[in-house]
Write a protein that holds these residues in place. Structure first.
Motif, PDB file in Angstrom:
ATOM      1  N   ASP A 186      30.427  23.528  58.746  1.00 28.61           N
ATOM      2  CA  ASP A 186      31.577  24.226  59.347  1.00 28.61           C
ATOM      3  C   ASP A 186      32.409  24.369  57.863  1.00 28.61           C
ATOM      4  O   ASP A 186      32.452  23.589  57.038  1.00 28.61           O
ATOM      5  CB  ASP A 186      32.427  23.415  60.378  1.00 28.61           C
ATOM      6  CG  ASP A 186      31.547  23.175  61.583  1.00 28.61           C
ATOM      7  OD1 ASP A 186      30.634  24.105  61.889  1.00 28.61           O
ATOM      8  OD2 ASP A 186      31.782  22.284  62.308  1.00 28.61           O
ATOM      9  N   HIS A 187      33.197  25.370  57.977  1.00 26.21           N
ATOM     10  CA  HIS A 187      34.338  25.906  57.229  1.00 26.21           C
ATOM     11  C   HIS A 187      33.608  25.491  55.545  1.00 26.21           C
ATOM     12  O   HIS A 187      34.221  25.313  54.796  1.00 26.21           O
ATOM     13  CB  HIS A 187      35.196  24.771  57.126  1.00 26.21           C
ATOM     14  CG  HIS A 187      35.907  24.493  58.458  1.00 26.21           C
ATOM     15  ND1 HIS A 187      36.441  25.467  59.195  1.00 26.21           N
ATOM     16  CD2 HIS A 187      35.836  23.333  59.268  1.00 26.21           C
ATOM     17  CE1 HIS A 187      36.596  24.941  60.471  1.00 26.21           C
ATOM     18  NE2 HIS A 187      36.136  23.675  60.593  1.00 26.21           N
ATOM     19  N   ASN A 242      23.183  24.001  61.794  1.00 26.90           N
ATOM     20  CA  ASN A 242      24.585  23.451  61.286  1.00 26.90           C
ATOM     21  C   ASN A 242      24.623  22.084  61.408  1.00 26.90           C
ATOM     22  O   ASN A 242      24.302  21.441  62.296  1.00 26.90           O
ATOM     23  CB  ASN A 242      25.639  23.977  62.332  1.00 26.90           C
ATOM     24  CG  ASN A 242      27.201  23.655  61.702  1.00 26.90           C
ATOM     25  OD1 ASN A 242      27.395  22.766  61.193  1.00 26.90           O
ATOM     26  ND2 ASN A 242      28.042  24.452  61.930  1.00 26.90           N
TER      27      ASN A 242
END
Length: 110
Positions: free
Chosen positions: A28-29, A55
């Motif tokens: 994430d991010h 992920n």
């Protein structure tokens, strides 16, 4: 198109049945992950072996089991063994060379 992996068990099942495969690991991010993914996905389209995406924030077990300490990571596997690992800043030409090798191994095994 890369298929998404949603669990560590799903990864284990795939790794056991696929003679050759690629894995794109993101988190994430991660702006580097987002920038690299389209390039790797486009390259993966040119090969016969499957490519998967996971992920690590959603499937944290995969990071531990594969000793992943950063993202993105591109992994190549032949007969269940990791044959190449590219982490963070991936040199696309080197990745392409290793994918060419992996495909040749698959043809030789057939």
């Amino acid at each position: 198109m890369m298929k998404d992996i949603g669990s560590f068990q799903e990864w284990n099942d795939i790794a056991e049945k696929e003679p050759q495969l690629g894995l794109f690991v993101k988190t994430d991010h991660c702006s580097v992950c987002e920038g690299l993914y389209p390039q790797v996905a486009a390259l993966a389209e040119r090969y016969r072996f499957p490519f998967y995406r996971v992920n690590a924030a959603e499937v944290p077990e995969i990071a531990g089991q594969l000793s992943l300490f950063t993202a993105p990571v591109v992994l190549l596997f032949h007969e269940g063994k990791e044959t190449a690992r590219f982490a963070r800043f991936v040199q696309m030409e080197q990745l392409k060379q290793r994918m060419d090798e992996l495909e040749k191994w698959g043809i030789a095994d057939a």
